[in-house]
Scaffold this active site. Sequence first.
Site, PDB file in Angstrom:
ATOM      1  CB  SER A 184      -9.337   0.298   0.527  1.00  0.00           C
ATOM      2  OG  SER A 184      -8.976   0.599  -0.788  1.00  0.00           O
ATOM      3  CG  ASP A 212      -2.292   0.589   0.911  1.00  0.00           C
ATOM      4  OD1 ASP A 212      -2.351   1.823   0.844  1.00  0.00           O
ATOM      5  OD2 ASP A 212      -3.274  -0.151   0.748  1.00  0.00           O
ATOM      6  CG  HIS A 248      -5.373   3.724   1.239  1.00  0.00           C
ATOM      7  ND1 HIS A 248      -4.975   2.435   0.923  1.00  0.00           N
ATOM      8  CD2 HIS A 248      -6.680   3.808   0.887  1.00  0.00           C
ATOM      9  CE1 HIS A 248      -5.991   1.782   0.395  1.00  0.00           C
ATOM     10  NE2 HIS A 248      -7.045   2.586   0.364  1.00  0.00           N
TER      11      HIS A 248
END
Length: 774
Positions: A525, A259, A291
Amino acid sequence: MSYPHLVLQREEPTPERRPRRRGPSHQPADPAAHGRTLQSYLGQAVTQADTDIGGFDARRLFKFEVQKGFDPDELRKVSPDVEIVSQEEEQVVVAFVSAAALQVFEARLATLAQGGLPVHFNVLYALNSFNGWLPEDRTGWALRRDGFPATDTFVLDAELWPIEDNPQQRQQLTDTFRQWLDDNNFTYIDRVVQPGIIMYRVRCNRHQAENLLLHHRDVRTVDLPPRYHLETQILQADVQTLTPPVSPAEEAPRIAILDSGITANHPLIGPAVGGTHSFIAGHDANDNHGHGTQVAGIALYGDIANAIANNSFVPSFWVCSGRVLDGNAQADAGFIENQIITAVRTLHNEYQCRIFNVSIGDTNKPYIGGHIRSFSRTLDTLSRELDILFVVSTGNMAWDQLEGLSWMNDYPEYLTRDEWAIIDPAPALNALTVGSLARYDQNHRMLRYPDDPAEVPIARHSQPSPFTRRGPSVGNAIKPELVAFGGNWSLNTRDDHISSQRLGEVTTNRTFATDGLFKDACGTSFATPHVTHLAGQILCEVPDASQNLLRALLVTHARLPAGSDEMFPDKNKLRNVLGYGAVDQAALMRSIDNEVTMIARGTLADKRHHFYEIPIPEDFVSQGKRNRELTVTLAHTTPVRSTRVAYKATRLEFRVVAAPDIDHVSTMFNRATTADDYERIAELGNASLGPSMRSKGTVQSDTWTFKQFNSQSKLRTDRLFVVVTRNDFPWGTSITSTDEAYALTVCMRDRTNHQARLYTQIQARLQARVRIRS
């Protein structure tokens, strides 16, 4: 009490079989008989419509079941006095029908039933049935699931039929309905009136709800107000109030997050960080976006809101980070495939990571058929080469994909459209792909202004998130395989504004020092690491589990969320959005008395079968009407080649059959030397999917549900076998193995009788077979 999963031993022999082919289907048509059937339906529909009460005019409300692809406006060719109100699903059209229009319908159906050819006969051919709009049609999803509240009075939301093109009729409808509420002693709270939506929030008792509101002609649906919400104090939890986590054991498994990096000094993540690397030029391993840190928190702890509430942060495994995204959570100018390959090999070699979370997707590469793209193929190749599990998100749709009201009015049908196709690398066949469910359906405005019906959740609790994408993958393989909580959106019907505030999953915050330890976030996600977390938990319990076994166990324990099957009557659409469902954790890692999992691992040569007998315990087939299930799952990892239409080189599938003994089963399959012979082998009836639908992917599962058994039931008169078959494509000979590995899981559960002694009875039978073989 829990127990280790049991080992299922294979039976002999392994006879040959030949490839199979599928024949075409046939659908006969008889116009006169069709006309007579429609006459019968129309009579019933008139009777049903006459039970409606209220209404701003004298027309009846009919529900037309039509053929797929039918244009609703075609109904007006029969009579201009038919007004299309709504198309509720692809094959359901709702319309106001006048008395004059009804007479025209009756006359033309009479002509058709007598063998004639009425005007616009093609419209009549496209009609499957007529119905009234019944109370069960008006009952909303949450109300069906939860029922009416037990209190003397309660609040309900009534949505009326939207009359978008006629303001005068819309005004007449709202005035008449408001007067009807007063006349029948409903307590009016508030309303929203827009061209695309009319909502009333009322307080009533059960008699008013059941006998009046659910029978009102102008009511489209009646539902409970939203009630699942994220507690604000959860997000405000302070580090001083939480017990600091202790690092996992040194030998604990390691999972990887590919990520934007992670914030390794986060108080809840830091103690479990097993290693961090950057694989993107000019960037260190730190998370400059947030994220990756959000994904890592859920992967490490699963349900973080629950962990906060119970002050229980106990990491079971280590988390390693491979940064492959920049500060904007984007890939750099190079191909991300190169970074993924380097990251995977490094984290696998240095830290023995065997589970990789990939909450990344390329919105420019939706899968709309044809060849698999390079990112997906990269994951498929690495999965097979390294025996590792990739857990991948389906990808999200953006807010601007639809106009405000369309998000609500077209939900959930829009989830099945081509635009909602999964994006690269979600189509990867050897990976597990995860879609999203909504957990919360009340945001902060709904809590602050409980009497205002303007704020409307697009999805309700445990329904598909409004932004989740759908499959299938190449060859119609089921994708996503799993779904998990990933957030929701709400719509303010007054200003057409979409919001995700306080509707997302609670997770760890990169800027914890200034903005708090936690935040909420929406997206597939954040559904994906929920499954990654469960895979890591299985690896803690079964350290030598292959990626095939991890996938098989997770899918075996997946169930469609309650009520979701009603959202998509078409089985293909249902599976394209929800796959096999959400994982039920009750007996995932270890079996319990009334839910037992058996595991088999093997390798199989081409054109061969493997046979497994499923022991049937006495308590499973005992007398009484209750819910019992048998689930069988097969997982294998195929070599792939994007220059072939078939893409996957190996074909493994299973059949569940009942027979007197193993000799009968082996003879049955050995004689199936032609495609037709193989088709005639009767599988155990009542499978939820069937061989054709489930066999397209590399993880295949099916469930058989039993309510009760009589003396003639197959599970009492015969023995039950799972037969695994390999039948490869000829072009794949050079890239397949002589013996291809697979994992098979069989789960038996009694959902009603929690005292059922399934585990001890199955264990005793399996041990007896081992002694006989010895």
